[in-house]
Write a protein that holds these residues in place. Structure first.
Motif, PDB file in Angstrom:
ATOM      1  N   TRP A   1     -51.367  18.110 -15.669  1.00  0.00           N
ATOM      2  CA  TRP A   1     -52.783  17.813 -15.914  1.00  0.00           C
ATOM      3  C   TRP A   1     -53.181  16.350 -15.784  1.00  0.00           C
ATOM      4  N   THR A   2     -52.250  15.464 -15.370  1.00  0.00           N
ATOM      5  CA  THR A   2     -52.650  14.040 -15.331  1.00  0.00           C
ATOM      6  C   THR A   2     -53.692  13.768 -14.242  1.00  0.00           C
ATOM      7  N   ASP A   3     -53.782  14.647 -13.234  1.00  0.00           N
ATOM      8  CA  ASP A   3     -54.745  14.436 -12.144  1.00  0.00           C
ATOM      9  C   ASP A   3     -55.962  15.330 -12.253  1.00  0.00           C
ATOM     10  N   THR A   4     -56.141  15.989 -13.372  1.00  0.00           N
ATOM     11  CA  THR A   4     -57.178  17.018 -13.457  1.00  0.00           C
ATOM     12  C   THR A   4     -58.040  16.834 -14.711  1.00  0.00           C
ATOM     13  N   PRO A   5     -59.367  16.931 -14.549  1.00  0.00           N
ATOM     14  CA  PRO A   5     -60.209  16.879 -15.751  1.00  0.00           C
ATOM     15  C   PRO A   5     -60.032  18.156 -16.579  1.00  0.00           C
TER      16      PRO A   5
ATOM     17  N   HIS B   1     -69.351   6.140 -11.454  1.00  0.00           N
ATOM     18  CA  HIS B   1     -68.433   4.997 -11.425  1.00  0.00           C
ATOM     19  C   HIS B   1     -67.008   5.531 -11.530  1.00  0.00           C
ATOM     20  N   LYS B   2     -66.050   4.622 -11.291  1.00  0.00           N
ATOM     21  CA  LYS B   2     -64.649   4.935 -11.608  1.00  0.00           C
ATOM     22  C   LYS B   2     -64.278   4.029 -12.759  1.00  0.00           C
ATOM     23  N   ASP B   3     -63.376   4.462 -13.615  1.00  0.00           N
ATOM     24  CA  ASP B   3     -63.019   3.635 -14.760  1.00  0.00           C
ATOM     25  C   ASP B   3     -62.170   2.437 -14.331  1.00  0.00           C
ATOM     26  N   PRO B   4     -62.206   1.378 -15.136  1.00  0.00           N
ATOM     27  CA  PRO B   4     -61.606   0.105 -14.706  1.00  0.00           C
ATOM     28  C   PRO B   4     -60.096   0.164 -14.506  1.00  0.00           C
ATOM     29  N   ASN B   5     -59.633  -0.630 -13.562  1.00  0.00           N
ATOM     30  CA  ASN B   5     -58.194  -0.868 -13.359  1.00  0.00           C
ATOM     31  C   ASN B   5     -57.381   0.402 -13.144  1.00  0.00           C
ATOM     32  N   ALA B   6     -58.050   1.435 -12.586  1.00  0.00           N
ATOM     33  CA  ALA B   6     -57.367   2.725 -12.291  1.00  0.00           C
ATOM     34  C   ALA B   6     -56.802   3.380 -13.555  1.00  0.00           C
ATOM     35  N   THR B   7     -57.411   3.079 -14.710  1.00  0.00           N
ATOM     36  CA  THR B   7     -56.951   3.730 -15.941  1.00  0.00           C
ATOM     37  C   THR B   7     -57.517   5.149 -16.030  1.00  0.00           C
ATOM     38  N   SER B   8     -56.860   5.963 -16.843  1.00  0.00           N
ATOM     39  CA  SER B   8     -57.397   7.273 -17.205  1.00  0.00           C
ATOM     40  C   SER B   8     -58.203   7.071 -18.483  1.00  0.00           C
ATOM     41  N   ALA B   9     -58.945   8.080 -18.894  1.00  0.00           N
ATOM     42  CA  ALA B   9     -59.723   7.933 -20.127  1.00  0.00           C
ATOM     43  C   ALA B   9     -59.880   9.273 -20.819  1.00  0.00           C
ATOM     44  N   TRP B  10     -60.113   9.203 -22.124  1.00  0.00           N
ATOM     45  CA  TRP B  10     -60.629  10.383 -22.824  1.00  0.00           C
ATOM     46  C   TRP B  10     -61.944   9.989 -23.457  1.00  0.00           C
TER      47      TRP B  10
ATOM     48  N   GLU C   1     -65.421  17.959 -29.171  1.00  0.00           N
ATOM     49  CA  GLU C   1     -64.574  18.183 -27.988  1.00  0.00           C
ATOM     50  C   GLU C   1     -64.283  16.843 -27.295  1.00  0.00           C
ATOM     51  N   VAL C   2     -63.190  16.827 -26.550  1.00  0.00           N
ATOM     52  CA  VAL C   2     -62.809  15.598 -25.849  1.00  0.00           C
ATOM     53  C   VAL C   2     -62.504  15.941 -24.391  1.00  0.00           C
ATOM     54  N   LEU C   3     -62.988  15.091 -23.481  1.00  0.00           N
ATOM     55  CA  LEU C   3     -62.805  15.357 -22.050  1.00  0.00           C
ATOM     56  C   LEU C   3     -61.861  14.320 -21.451  1.00  0.00           C
ATOM     57  N   HIS C   4     -60.962  14.789 -20.599  1.00  0.00           N
ATOM     58  CA  HIS C   4     -60.026  13.890 -19.911  1.00  0.00           C
ATOM     59  C   HIS C   4     -60.592  13.492 -18.548  1.00  0.00           C
ATOM     60  N   VAL C   5     -60.694  12.171 -18.310  1.00  0.00           N
ATOM     61  CA  VAL C   5     -61.123  11.658 -17.000  1.00  0.00           C
ATOM     62  C   VAL C   5     -59.885  11.095 -16.319  1.00  0.00           C
ATOM     63  N   PRO C   6     -59.386  11.761 -15.272  1.00  0.00           N
ATOM     64  CA  PRO C   6     -58.162  11.250 -14.641  1.00  0.00           C
ATOM     65  C   PRO C   6     -58.411   9.931 -13.917  1.00  0.00           C
TER      66      PRO C   6
ATOM     67  N   ALA D   1     -70.365   8.998 -29.364  1.00  0.00           N
ATOM     68  CA  ALA D   1     -69.054   9.342 -28.793  1.00  0.00           C
ATOM     69  C   ALA D   1     -68.103   8.161 -28.904  1.00  0.00           C
ATOM     70  N   LEU D   2     -66.816   8.462 -28.803  1.00  0.00           N
ATOM     71  CA  LEU D   2     -65.792   7.427 -28.724  1.00  0.00           C
ATOM     72  C   LEU D   2     -65.029   7.647 -27.436  1.00  0.00           C
ATOM     73  N   THR D   3     -64.681   6.556 -26.774  1.00  0.00           N
ATOM     74  CA  THR D   3     -63.896   6.707 -25.549  1.00  0.00           C
ATOM     75  C   THR D   3     -62.778   5.680 -25.550  1.00  0.00           C
ATOM     76  N   GLN D   4     -61.693   6.040 -24.912  1.00  0.00           N
ATOM     77  CA  GLN D   4     -60.563   5.110 -24.822  1.00  0.00           C
ATOM     78  C   GLN D   4     -59.911   5.261 -23.439  1.00  0.00           C
ATOM     79  N   ASN D   5     -59.568   4.108 -22.858  1.00  0.00           N
ATOM     80  CA  ASN D   5     -58.885   4.122 -21.556  1.00  0.00           C
ATOM     81  C   ASN D   5     -57.404   3.891 -21.777  1.00  0.00           C
ATOM     82  N   PHE D   6     -56.585   4.550 -20.968  1.00  0.00           N
ATOM     83  CA  PHE D   6     -55.140   4.462 -21.189  1.00  0.00           C
ATOM     84  C   PHE D   6     -54.400   4.641 -19.868  1.00  0.00           C
ATOM     85  N   VAL D   7     -53.120   4.329 -19.921  1.00  0.00           N
ATOM     86  CA  VAL D   7     -52.277   4.457 -18.722  1.00  0.00           C
ATOM     87  C   VAL D   7     -51.134   5.419 -19.040  1.00  0.00           C
TER      88      VAL D   7
END
Ligand SMILES: O=C(O)CCC(=O)C(=O)O
Ligand SMILES: [Fe+2]
Length: 509
Positions: A192-196, A311-320, A386-391, A406-412
């Motif tokens: 699931w790392t490449d899929t919302p 947009h795309k999220d910064p620095n090619a990070t994923s996000a929730w 609910e929380v959504l994954h943005v690859p 909402a709260l959002t966090q970017n991660f690698v």
């Protein structure tokens, strides 16, 4: 096919009754929105009585002709000219005739003046103009500008009141983002790392879920200043704005320092923790950067119609992105050098700059129906809890369907380290969110990975080496193959794929 060039007046016929204009769908209706049957879309009348340009053709009077030489300027040009004036000149010019009163009252002009020179103390009076001029909102003293016909003036009003429902309902099943109660880290990593996707359980365990609403935050943090686009406002001012405004693109509260400002603790093991990242995402490899990691978490609040353009999220990070109150509509597209960008999105040849020139409402009017039919399109409504994954690398547009927090966090995640390193190395001008003293984000991340998790880095470098070889082979393909490829169906014409099928390097001579 939808087209942004279709003028509003060609699409709408406006009939006046006492209070409302009933905007009926005529022949061109599919160009301005989704097919929602024959139901009329009810738009309230413009507060100054302005109507779309097309109505001028059947009107017996047009008050623009009463504004002297200014009437020779097309509305767009007149508006550009007015953008150069200060508040006093706008008020003076607006006092000369009704048409110029309408043009000089355009909210965008006053919003720009306000944001250009934000007053220290102010009270929100419902519009940017009345707030800037310190005029309590007194609708009964409004000047009537009936018999003025202008898309430039009417369009933002239309976009601030049009129904969002046709765009956010009846999501085609192939576009629908899957929903699970939760995933294990193994499932996330393997598939699931490449899929919302949406998770419905984790957020419901957080103490901020149910305890945080715009109202409860107001009672505790009324005087704390939060960032909303270009302004820092006390929460009570932002909430006055949120509760008493009606805009095409409302100001969006997006604060990256909320944890410090609200003095909360975060993380599964922290005492009195407010929230923690859903466990399925596993280790966040940007944490090796410690204090030097780029901005990574935001509290987001906004009224209905606020949101984020593509947009795309910064620095090619994923996000929730976790919804605490309200609902969000999501529209996502994957990206890859072989795929075109989403309809209506312009991308520079090196893929480094993304331009999404339209407001969210204009995008829905002009491109949504095409976007929905484009292979790769993914859509969902994310509800409170609910929380959504943005690859990593996915384009996304987000629209709040009601007031939302909402709260959002970017991660690698492990599987995307290579993408992040590649981004930091190859797209230096687009790297963002690091403190100014970080001048070599690629070197910093590489160094820290080497120090903290050398085995992981070894695998990642091997992966990057393979990618580099593939890219070099692709580049060295002969002209003949390029020509042959031109006759093949375009990526995206048929079933959706990432285009990796074209990377069949074994067959490259
Ligand atoms: O909730 C939203 O508006 C989306 C936020 C988002 O996409 C982001 O933080 O990058
Ligand atoms: Fe985003």
């Amino acid at each position: 096919m939808a087209s942004s060039a279709v003028p509003l007046d060609a699409c709408l016929r406006v009939e006046e009754d006492n209070k409302y204009y009933r905007v009926k769908r005529i022949k061109l209706s599919s160009s301005i929105g989704e097919d929602s049957g024959d139901a009329p879309v009810v738009i309230p009348s413009h507060p100054l009585g302005i109507k779309p340009s097309g109505n001028a053709y059947t009107a017996s009077r047009n008050i623009k002709f009463a504004c002297g030489l200014f009437c020779k300027l097309p509305d767009e040009l007149l508006n550009h000219f007015l953008e150069k004036l200060d508040a006093l000149d706008l008020v003076r010019l607006g006092g000369t005739c009704k048409a110029l009163y309408a043009f000089t009252s355009a909210e965008e002009l006053w919003k720009n003046l306000f944001i250009g020179f934000p007053p220290k103390n102010f009270v929100w009076y419902g519009t940017w103009r009345s707030t800037y001029l310190k005029l309590p909102h007194t609708p009964q003293f409004r000047v009537s500008c009936r018999n003025l016909f202008s898309d430039v003036l009417y369009r933002p009003f239309h976009c601030a009141h049009m129904s969002l429902e046709p765009y956010t309902t009846n999501i085609p099943s192939q576009n629908l983002i899957p929903r699970f109660p939760d995933l294990t880290h193994e499932e996330f990593s393997a598939e699931w790392t490449d899929t919302p996707f949406i998770l419905t359980s984790p957020v419901k365990e957080w103490s901020v879920y149910k305890n945080w609403t715009p109202k409860t935050l107001l009672s505790k943090y009324a005087n704390v200043r939060f960032r909303a686009e270009a302004v820092d406002w006390p929460l009570k001012t932002y909430m006055d704005y949120m509760n008493n405004s009606s805009e095409e693109s409302p100001l969006y509260l997006f604060d990256r320092s909320f944890v410090e400002k609200m003095d909360i603790s975060v993380g599964k093991d922290a005492k009195d923790t407010a929230y923690w990242p859903p466990t399925c995402f596993g280790e966040d490899f940007f944490s090796v950067l410690g204090d030097q990691r780029p901005d990574c978490r935001w509290m987001i609040m906004g009224p209905e119609r606020s949101g984020s353009t593509f947009h795309k999220d910064p620095n090619a990070t994923s996000a929730w992105n976790a919804v605490l109150t309200g609902t969000k509509y999501w529209l996502l597209f994957p990206s890859h050098p072989t795929l075109p960008p989403p309809p209506g999105v312009i991308i520079s040849p090196d893929q480094s700059e993304i331009t999404s020139p339209l407001s969210i409402a204009e995008y829905l009017l002009s491109f949504h129906s095409l976007a929905r039919r484009t292979p790769g399109c993914r859509e969902a409504i994310c509800h409170a809890g609910e929380v959504l994954h943005v690859p990593s690398g996915w384009f996304h547009l987000v629209l709040n369907l009601s007031e939302s927090l909402a709260l959002t966090q970017n991660f690698v995640p492990r599987r995307r380290i290579a993408d992040v390193l590649e981004f930091l190395r190859d797209q230096k001008s687009q790297v963002s969110g690091f403190a100014d003293d970080v001048t070599d984000a690629f070197g910093l991340f590489l160094g820290r990975l080497k120090e903290r998790c050398p085995e992981v880095l070894e695998d990642v470098l091997e992966e990057l080496e393979k990618r580099g070889t593939k890219a070099r082979k692709r580049k060295s393909r002969g002209k003949w193959e390029e020509l042959v490829k031109m006759n093949e169906p375009r990526q995206g014409d048929g079933e959706f794929g990432f285009g990796f099928g074209n990377d069949d390097d074994e067959e490259v001579p």
